[in-house]
Design an enzyme around this catalytic site. Structure first.
Site, PDB file in Angstrom:
ATOM      1  N   MET A 262      23.917   9.632   3.222  1.00 23.10           N
ATOM      2  CA  MET A 262      23.742  10.893   3.935  1.00 23.10           C
ATOM      3  C   MET A 262      23.943  10.700   5.444  1.00 23.10           C
ATOM      4  O   MET A 262      24.561  11.543   6.102  1.00 23.10           O
ATOM      5  CB  MET A 262      22.353  11.478   3.636  1.00 23.10           C
ATOM      6  CG  MET A 262      22.148  12.867   4.190  1.00 23.10           C
ATOM      7  SD  MET A 262      23.374  14.059   3.591  1.00 23.10           S
ATOM      8  CE  MET A 262      22.594  14.641   2.078  1.00 23.10           C
TER       9      MET A 262
ATOM     10  N   PHE B  68     -11.631  -7.868  13.349  1.00 27.10           N
ATOM     11  CA  PHE B  68     -10.484  -8.223  12.504  1.00 27.10           C
ATOM     12  C   PHE B  68     -10.162  -7.073  11.543  1.00 27.10           C
ATOM     13  O   PHE B  68     -11.033  -6.587  10.829  1.00 27.10           O
ATOM     14  CB  PHE B  68     -10.801  -9.501  11.721  1.00 27.10           C
ATOM     15  CG  PHE B  68      -9.694  -9.927  10.802  1.00 27.10           C
ATOM     16  CD1 PHE B  68      -8.447 -10.283  11.303  1.00 27.10           C
ATOM     17  CD2 PHE B  68      -9.880  -9.963   9.426  1.00 27.10           C
ATOM     18  CE1 PHE B  68      -7.422 -10.674  10.462  1.00 27.10           C
ATOM     19  CE2 PHE B  68      -8.863 -10.346   8.577  1.00 27.10           C
ATOM     20  CZ  PHE B  68      -7.623 -10.712   9.097  1.00 27.10           C
ATOM     21  N   GLN B  69      -8.939  -6.648  11.546  1.00 26.75           N
ATOM     22  CA  GLN B  69      -8.445  -5.549  10.701  1.00 26.75           C
ATOM     23  C   GLN B  69      -9.200  -4.239  10.941  1.00 26.75           C
ATOM     24  O   GLN B  69      -9.362  -3.432  10.027  1.00 26.75           O
ATOM     25  CB  GLN B  69      -8.463  -5.942   9.210  1.00 26.75           C
ATOM     26  CG  GLN B  69      -7.510  -7.089   8.921  1.00 26.75           C
ATOM     27  CD  GLN B  69      -7.370  -7.426   7.448  1.00 26.75           C
ATOM     28  OE1 GLN B  69      -8.250  -7.149   6.650  1.00 26.75           O
ATOM     29  NE2 GLN B  69      -6.254  -8.043   7.101  1.00 26.75           N
TER      30      GLN B  69
ATOM     31  N   GLU C 171       0.820  -1.215   0.000  1.00 27.27           N
ATOM     32  CA  GLU C 171       0.000   0.000   0.000  1.00 27.27           C
ATOM     33  C   GLU C 171       0.856   1.269   0.000  1.00 27.27           C
ATOM     34  O   GLU C 171       0.445   2.301  -0.531  1.00 27.27           O
ATOM     35  CB  GLU C 171      -0.946   0.026   1.205  1.00 27.27           C
ATOM     36  CG  GLU C 171      -2.113  -0.958   1.106  1.00 27.27           C
ATOM     37  CD  GLU C 171      -1.772  -2.340   1.624  1.00 27.27           C
ATOM     38  OE1 GLU C 171      -0.585  -2.607   1.927  1.00 27.27           O
ATOM     39  OE2 GLU C 171      -2.687  -3.181   1.722  1.00 27.27           O
TER      40      GLU C 171
ATOM     41  N   LYS D 188     -17.781  -1.363   5.347  1.00 22.73           N
ATOM     42  CA  LYS D 188     -18.122  -2.379   4.354  1.00 22.73           C
ATOM     43  C   LYS D 188     -19.629  -2.387   4.082  1.00 22.73           C
ATOM     44  O   LYS D 188     -20.052  -2.556   2.937  1.00 22.73           O
ATOM     45  CB  LYS D 188     -17.654  -3.760   4.858  1.00 22.73           C
ATOM     46  CG  LYS D 188     -17.506  -4.784   3.744  1.00 22.73           C
ATOM     47  CD  LYS D 188     -16.745  -6.010   4.214  1.00 22.73           C
ATOM     48  CE  LYS D 188     -16.614  -7.043   3.100  1.00 22.73           C
ATOM     49  NZ  LYS D 188     -15.865  -8.232   3.530  1.00 22.73           N
TER      50      LYS D 188
END
Lengths: 191, 595
Positions: B497, B135-136, B73, B185
């Site tokens: 760096m 869940f999630q 993602e 959802k």
């Protein structure tokens, strides 16, 4: 120099807006000392009163960041002498101390407090005033025993005539006056 | 039929359902239809449980709305950033709830700091499960609040089109930024009567402040009397599409012009008044002379600490004029004398017409004098090194020589600073780099997004060996879409760096900065991507030529000096006028035509 400032923030009614507002303060490292939220004179618009200790520069920057939030219409900040403030304090004492001795009653009378509720077990006393006044009452009542004590944060209203005159064309409120400063000291936040 | 049939509504032409009865569609389908109504043709994303109804609906619109499936993602959001910054349009990404949404956060934060317009749509668990540790389930609204311009949770299908309309308006208007819409959802599954009304106004939001006439006059007056004016320009010019207006303004006032890192490419680098880049690793002249100018004119930039260094010693002698669209930037870091609020597309011409035509040859000559010092002590060594190993700077020079009009996307670190210092730009939106957040791993996915937005341009990603490994899985997108993006890995086998700072400020204690790298060529091979590796100067030009002329994607690994430093540098905490020109004097060449 650190002083007490009260922010008056007008926002739309959107879930999460209080988090967004408080996040601006916490990001600036400021602890919110008092907070109250109520619907403003404009139906559907909320007024958040937030009291913090900070310096003027930080206060200005925070007000800018608050106004940057999409759902915030306007954010003003006031020094203490620009506002009128009151606090509400409630004290719970045992009713027997009211019934068996006159001291409690004298204290209540002397502090211009009032009995809000009373039953056979306990009495609730209400005091409206400044922080120092409600504290003085607490100190005196402690001699008879305070079972529970709660104090609201200060509720503030500005001494200006124009504060809540949110005009019809809302976006105008986000329009700042030209910010000119002398050595970054004095800055006007909004028109 | 409501406004969808109203011909005065400019969005009607994009509404695929115009002139039909209000259709009853699922919330998921309404997401797709809303995106189409906003003119979106490509979205970047990754499916998962809570966003599955939307992906299901997407399948029916594949011909109108292309979905680019990334491999993580974070890749989706960086690609959307690259897309937005290359095109000027809103970038869109999709992710599932919980981990999908949290994986977007780095990119959203990056977009927030760099004012990139994004609409991020995340799935969320069913509304009745909210707050149950389902869940999630993660409260992405709270997590994203500090890094979004605006965000909203939608729990009912009927609320979706209005939320998306508002999101697009907020993302692209005023000072752009990322917004996030979290859609449960059930809202995606439930049906609703679809009707789309684009958003043009909000009661609490003034995207563009009205210019103050007095400020315009004061600004022009100050610029007219200035003997040593210095103009600093930033990304505001690009976001406001005001490059031409700026050019007219700049040429009228005759001042030296210096760019912030995100302002690069807004002005062609060969412009005679251009004096270089500001900042910690910027050019010597504009940084040093910031503390000598009498009027500092900041246009669409925000006085980031990497530009100003120590504010106590920053341009104290100068009157400051600040052009910006965001009132919260005024007096934030630097006290200004005149604030010109508004869209630079309008405020710049309003000031320009009040300006006297001016030139400041002696003042410009001073920049050239200081530039000659930088040229002698640093640039010549960087571009014409006498060392055996290849320098990062000569790779950029080689790229410039073979294609002076490519769209460069960088990662973060030494190679980024070198690319920004030495790349030549002839058109706007030719540099995409992570400025405010400094996100390693940005380059590869952002280059992918940029190429989708501008297939007509040669997109070249310049990345270090550290950064490329943070999002290297996105080579899968290049493979899948046969996307002709060129990636140059400048491999110094160090986190360069950080290593440089360890050398300069941590007693040469190289904690965790030396890298054990994989065989990048083999990895590219695994994805079926053509690649080459070059270690000697003699083969560099040919390798770059091979890369640029290859019709498909290409990974070019260039082995560069392991322990080189980027100079000049403003030591943290020092004044902007105290640029350190370096400690290493070896390999200086006196004969160099680069400026």
């Amino acid at each position: 120099m650190t002083k007490n400032y009260t922010f008056t923030i007008y926002s739309n009614d959107q879930t999460g807006i209080l988090n967004r507002i408080s996040a601006v303060f916490s990001r600036a490292g400021l602890n919110i000392e008092a907070l109250s939220v109520c619907e403003s004179t404009h139906s559907g618009l909320f007024r958040h009163n937030v009291q913090v200790s900070c310096d003027a520069q930080t206060g200005f920057r925070v007000s800018q960041q608050l106004e940057r939030q999409i759902e915030v219409i306007k954010a003003d900040f006031y020094h203490q002498d620009e506002i009128i403030q009151q606090e509400l304090a409630l004290y719970k004492i045992a009713s027997k101390s009211m019934l068996e001795q006159t001291l409690a009653e004298q204290i209540i009378h002397r502090h211009h407090a009032r009995v809000l509720s009373m039953n056979s077990e306990f009495t609730v006393i209400e005091k409206i005033g400044k922080r120092a006044e409600s504290q003085a009452l607490f100190d005196d009542l402690s001699t008879v025993g305070v079972l529970e004590f709660v104090r609201s944060g200060p509720v503030s209203i500005s001494k200006l005539m124009t504060t809540e005159s949110l005009q019809e064309d809302m976006p105008v409120f986000k329009q700042h006056a030209t910010c000119e400063s002398e050595n970054g000291q004095t800055v006007e936040t909004s028109s | 039929m409501k406004s969808a049939s109203n011909t005065s509504d400019p969005m009607t032409i994009n509404n695929p359902l115009a002139d039909q009865e209000l259709p009853n569609v699922s919330g998921a389908e309404s997401i797709i239809l809303s995106l189409l109504a906003e003119g979106v043709s490509q979205v970047f994303g990754y499916p998962g449980g809570a966003i599955m109804p939307t992906y299901d609906a997407l399948m029916d619109y594949e011909d109108q709305l292309e979905h680019i499936m990334v491999r993580h993602e974070q890749g989706a959001v960086h690609a959307a950033q690259g897309y937005a910054r290359a095109s000027g349009k809103v970038g869109v990404c999709l992710a599932t709830s919980g981990l999908g949404a949290t994986n977007l956060i780095t990119g959203i934060a990056d977009a927030y700091l760099d004012s990139t317009p994004l609409v991020c749509i995340t799935g969320q668990v069913f509304a009745q499960l909210l707050g149950t540790d389902a869940f999630q389930e993660i409260d992405i609204l709270d997590i994203s609040t500090p890094v979004t311009k605006w965000n909203i949770k939608v729990t009912q299908a009927s609320e979706i089109p209005a939320a998306i309309a508002k999101a697009f308006y907020i993302a692209k208007s005023g000072r752009p930024g990322p917004v996030l819409i979290d859609i449960t959802k059930n809202a995606q599954i439930d049906c609703m009567a679809f009707d789309y009304h684009p958003c043009y106004q909000l009661n609490s939001y003034q995207p563009t402040p009205q210019p103050d006439e007095l400020a315009l006059v004061q600004a022009a007056r100050l610029i007219n009397v200035a003997k040593k004016p210095l103009v600093l320009f930033g990304q505001g010019l690009i976001l406001g599409a005001a490059e031409q207006e700026f050019l007219a303004f700049a040429e009228r006032c005759g001042a030296p012009l210096a760019a912030t890192i995100l302002g690069l490419s807004a002005l062609p680098t060969n412009h005679p008044q251009y004096v270089g880049m500001l900042g910690m690793h910027g050019n010597y002249a504009p940084n040093t002379l910031t503390n000598e100018c009498d009027v500092l004119i900041a246009v669409g930039m925000r006085f980031d600490d990497r530009v100003t260094s120590n504010l106590d010693f920053y341009a104290k002698q100068a009157k400051v004029i600040h052009f910006d669209i965001d009132p919260s930037e005024i007096n934030k870091n630097v006290a200004v004398d005149v604030a010109v609020l508004g869209d630079v597309k309008h405020t710049l011409p309003a000031v320009t017409k009040q300006l006297d035509a001016n030139k400041h040859p002696q003042w410009l000559a001073k920049f050239h004098q200081l530039h000659a010092i930088e040229q002698h002590k640093i640039i010549a060594k960087d571009l014409e090194p006498k060392t055996d190993t290849i320098n990062m700077a000569e790779v950029i020079k080689c790229l410039n020589q073979q294609d002076d009009n490519c769209l460069i996307v960088t990662d973060v670190g030494q190679h980024q600073m070198v690319a920004c210092r030495y790349a030549k730009f002839s058109q706007s939106r030719s540099l995409i780099t992570s400025g405010g957040l400094g996100t390693m791993g940005f380059c590869l996915p952002a280059a992918i997004g940029a190429k989708f937005a501008r297939p007509d341009r040669q997109v070249v990603g310049i990345v270090g060996d550290g950064g490329v490994q943070m999002t290297i899985q996105e080579l899968g997108v290049l493979m899948q879409h046969q996307l002709p993006v060129k990636i140059i890995i400048l491999n110094n086998q160090f986190l360069g760096m950080v290593r440089q700072w360890q050398e300069l400020y941590f007693d040469k204690r190289y904690a965790s900065t030396e890298l054990s790298n994989p065989n990048f060529g083999l990895i590219a091979d695994g994805y079926g991507i053509n690649n080459a590796k070059v270690s000697s100067r003699a083969h560099l030009a040919d390798a770059v030529h091979t890369m640029l002329s290859h019709p498909g994607a290409f990974v070019l690994e260039v082995m560069v000096a392991q322990q080189d430093n980027v100079f000049p540098i403003i030591t943290p905490g020092a004044s902007v006028a105290d640029m350190c020109l370096g400690t290493n004097t070896a390999g200086t060449s006196d004969d160099n035509s680069e400026d």
